[in-house]
Enzyme design. Sequence first.
Site, short mmCIF file in Angstrom:
data_model
loop_
_atom_site.label_atom_id
_atom_site.label_comp_id
_atom_site.label_asym_id
_atom_site.label_seq_id
_atom_site.Cartn_x
_atom_site.Cartn_y
_atom_site.Cartn_z
CE LYS A 132 -1.64 3.18 2.65
NZ LYS A 132 -1.91 4.20 1.66
CB CYS A 181 13.12 10.34 7.27
SG CYS A 181 13.84 9.26 6.06
CD GLU A 239 9.94 14.04 10.70
OE1 GLU A 239 8.87 13.44 10.88
OE2 GLU A 239 10.92 13.55 10.13
CD GLU A 272 14.03 2.61 9.61
OE1 GLU A 272 14.28 3.73 10.11
OE2 GLU A 272 14.66 1.58 9.93
P1 NDP Z 1 2.09 8.83 7.48
O1 NDP Z 1 2.41 8.09 8.74
O2 NDP Z 1 0.96 9.74 7.49
O3 NDP Z 1 1.82 7.80 6.31
C1 NDP Z 1 2.68 6.73 6.02
C2 NDP Z 1 1.87 5.61 5.42
O4 NDP Z 1 0.99 5.09 6.41
C3 NDP Z 1 0.98 6.08 4.25
O5 NDP Z 1 0.93 5.09 3.27
C4 NDP Z 1 -0.36 6.24 4.94
O6 NDP Z 1 -1.46 6.17 4.07
C5 NDP Z 1 -0.33 5.06 5.89
N1 NDP Z 1 -1.32 5.14 6.97
C6 NDP Z 1 -1.96 6.23 7.46
N2 NDP Z 1 -2.83 5.86 8.43
C7 NDP Z 1 -2.75 4.51 8.56
C8 NDP Z 1 -3.39 3.54 9.38
N3 NDP Z 1 -4.32 3.87 10.28
N4 NDP Z 1 -3.05 2.26 9.23
C9 NDP Z 1 -2.10 1.88 8.34
N5 NDP Z 1 -1.48 2.75 7.51
C10 NDP Z 1 -1.78 4.05 7.63
O7 NDP Z 1 3.44 9.51 7.01
P2 NDP Z 1 3.64 10.41 5.69
O8 NDP Z 1 3.23 9.71 4.47
O9 NDP Z 1 3.03 11.72 6.00
O10 NDP Z 1 5.23 10.50 5.63
C11 NDP Z 1 5.95 11.44 6.31
C12 NDP Z 1 6.62 10.85 7.51
O11 NDP Z 1 7.40 9.71 7.16
C13 NDP Z 1 7.58 11.78 8.17
O12 NDP Z 1 7.34 11.80 9.56
C14 NDP Z 1 8.96 11.20 7.87
O13 NDP Z 1 9.96 11.46 8.77
C15 NDP Z 1 8.67 9.76 7.79
N6 NDP Z 1 9.64 9.09 6.94
C16 NDP Z 1 10.59 8.30 7.54
C17 NDP Z 1 11.56 7.68 6.80
C18 NDP Z 1 12.53 6.77 7.45
O14 NDP Z 1 13.06 5.89 6.78
N7 NDP Z 1 12.82 6.90 8.72
C19 NDP Z 1 11.64 7.85 5.35
C20 NDP Z 1 10.59 8.68 4.81
C21 NDP Z 1 9.64 9.27 5.61
P3 NDP Z 1 -2.08 7.47 3.32
O15 NDP Z 1 -1.14 8.59 3.49
O16 NDP Z 1 -2.20 7.01 1.93
O17 NDP Z 1 -3.41 7.70 3.93
#
Ligand code: NDP
Length: 477
Positions: free
Chosen positions: A171, A280, A379, A246
Site C-alpha cells: 500500500k 527523514c 519534526e 522507520e
Molecule cells: P504517514 O504516517 O501519514 O503515512 C505513512 C503511510 O501510512 C501512508 O501510506 C499512509 O497512508 C499510511 N497510513 C496512514 N494511516 C494509517 C493507518 N491507520 N493504518 C495503516 N497505515 C496508515 O506519514 P507520511 O506519508 O506523511 O510520511 C511522512 C513521515 O514519514 C515523516 O514523519 C517522515 O519522517 C517519515 N519518513 C521516515 C523515513 C525513514 O526511513 N525513517 C523515510 C521517509 C519518511 P495514506 O497517506 O495514503 O493515507
Amino acid sequence: MTIYKNLIAGEWVGSDVTKNINPSDTNEVVGLYADGTTEDTKNAIAAAKAAFPAWSRSGIWERHVILKKAGDEIMARKDELGALLAREEGKTLPEAIGETIRASQIFEFFAGEALRLAGEVIPSVRPNIGVEITRDPLGVIGIITPWNFPIAIPAWKIAPALCYGNTVVFKPAELVPACSWAIVDILHRAGLPKGVLNLVMGKGSVVGQAMLDSPDVTGITFTGSTGTGRRVAAASIEHNRKFQLEMGGKNPMVVLDDADLTVAVEAAANSGFFSTGQRCTASSRLIVTEGIHDKFVAALTEKLQTLVVDNAMKPGTHIGPVVDERQLKTDTDYIEIGRKEGAKLAFGGELINRETPGFYLQPTLFTEATNQMRISREEIFGPVVSVIRVKDYEEALSVANDTPFGLSAGIATTSLKHATHFKRNSEAGMVMVNLPTAGVDFHVPFGGRKGSSYGPREQGKYAAEFYTSVKTAYTLA
Ligand code: NDP
C-alpha cells in the site's frame, strides 16, 4: 484518462478512483488511481497467502531473473519514471531521476542476493548430530510506504521481500501512487506468478488499517510518521506479528570552529533544504560552535539566496514545491511557532508565486534557536531549519543527542579526534562526517535509534533480518 487499477491475484481491478495532483502545477492531474476498499485489501491478503507456499519454494534463479529484469527496466526508463516522480511528488527532475536510478540499483542488488542465499552447518555439542541454521521467508509481508520517496522506499521493501521468498500486499501513500503502480506493473510483466505481489492503492485509514487488522499478514514493514508507526506497532503486537518501523527524524548537523566552511555550508544547504526538506534524514538542527557561528550563518544565508524554488520539472530549479496543502500548512504553522518562541527568522519564511500554481515556500532559516523550542524538537518535514549556537564540541554533542529521535547525525570538522569521538558517541543510527545527513548508499544498512526506528535495519544484507525467520534443525547422523 486512463485509470490505473490495483493488482490483486494477478488481475488489474478497482473502480473508485482518486486524482494524483502535481504539486508544482495544481491544474495538472498526473493520473487517476484506484481507491482501494477493505474488501480489496482482504482479497489481496488472501491472494498473497495462497501464493506463498509455491513462491517460498521457488528457485533462486527464477527470483534472480525477475528482480534483475525489473532493475533493468527501471534503469532503461529512468528519465520517464523520474519525470513521473517529479510530477507527482515535487522533487526536482535531477533528484527524481537519481531516486529512480537508486530503485533500479536496489533491484539489481537483491537480484544478486537471491543467488547468495545460504545457511550454516555447525557441529553439535552432542556426538553424531548435525545442526543446520537456515532462513525461512516470513509469509505475507504488508508494505506501507510514505509519500516522500515514491520509488526508492517501495523498491527497498519489495525487492528484499520477494528475494527471500515472501509474498506481498503493498500500500503506497495515497498522495503518490504513480511510481508504485509503475514498479508493480514492471514486476508483474517481468513474470511474477499471480498473487505474489499485490498492489492496493487507497487511504491509510482504510487499506492500511485492513492490513493491520488481518491475522494473515505475518510481517509489516512501515515507513512514515511516528503516530502511524505506533498504530502499526500496537496492532502487530496484538497479532504476534513481526514488524519494522522507520519513522521521523530531527537530525542534527554539528559545525565546529575548525570546519571547512565551504564543506559545512554545502552539506547544511543540501541536507536541510534539498528535496524541499522532506527527507527523514534532513538536517533540521544546525548546531554551531561560537567561533564559526556568524561566518557560517552569513555564508549559508548567501547560499540560500542563490537557490531557485520553482516547478520541479523546470531546468535550474534547486528546490521544488512542498508536497501538498496540508504539509505546507504544517510548515507555515511551524514558522509562526518559531517566531513566537523567539527564534530569529534569518532567511525565508514566505510563500512564493510562480508561473504554475503550486505549494512554493522559501527555504527558511531560524537563528538564535534553543534546543528546547518546538521547532528544534518536533519534526517539521519541510524546508525549515534552525541554527543553535553552542560553546564547544562537548556542548554540541550533548545538544545533538538531546532529542527523542535518532536517525541520522552529521559533523563538519577537520579534527580527526572530534570526528572519531562523534562517530562513537552519536546516538543516531547513521553518522556522517563532512557529508550531508541525507544521501545514503543502497547496499548498506539504513535505520535509526530511539523514536526514529524500531526493529531490524533495512537495506543491504541486513534486510534479511526482517524478511526471514531463522530455523535451527538438528539431525541424528
Ligand atoms: P504517514 O504516517 O501519514 O503515512 C505513512 C503511510 O501510512 C501512508 O501510506 C499512509 O497512508 C499510511 N497510513 C496512514 N494511516 C494509517 C493507518 N491507520 N493504518 C495503516 N497505515 C496508515 O506519514 P507520511 O506519508 O506523511 O510520511 C511522512 C513521515 O514519514 C515523516 O514523519 C517522515 O519522517 C517519515 N519518513 C521516515 C523515513 C525513514 O526511513 N525513517 C523515510 C521517509 C519518511 P495514506 O497517506 O495514503 O493515507
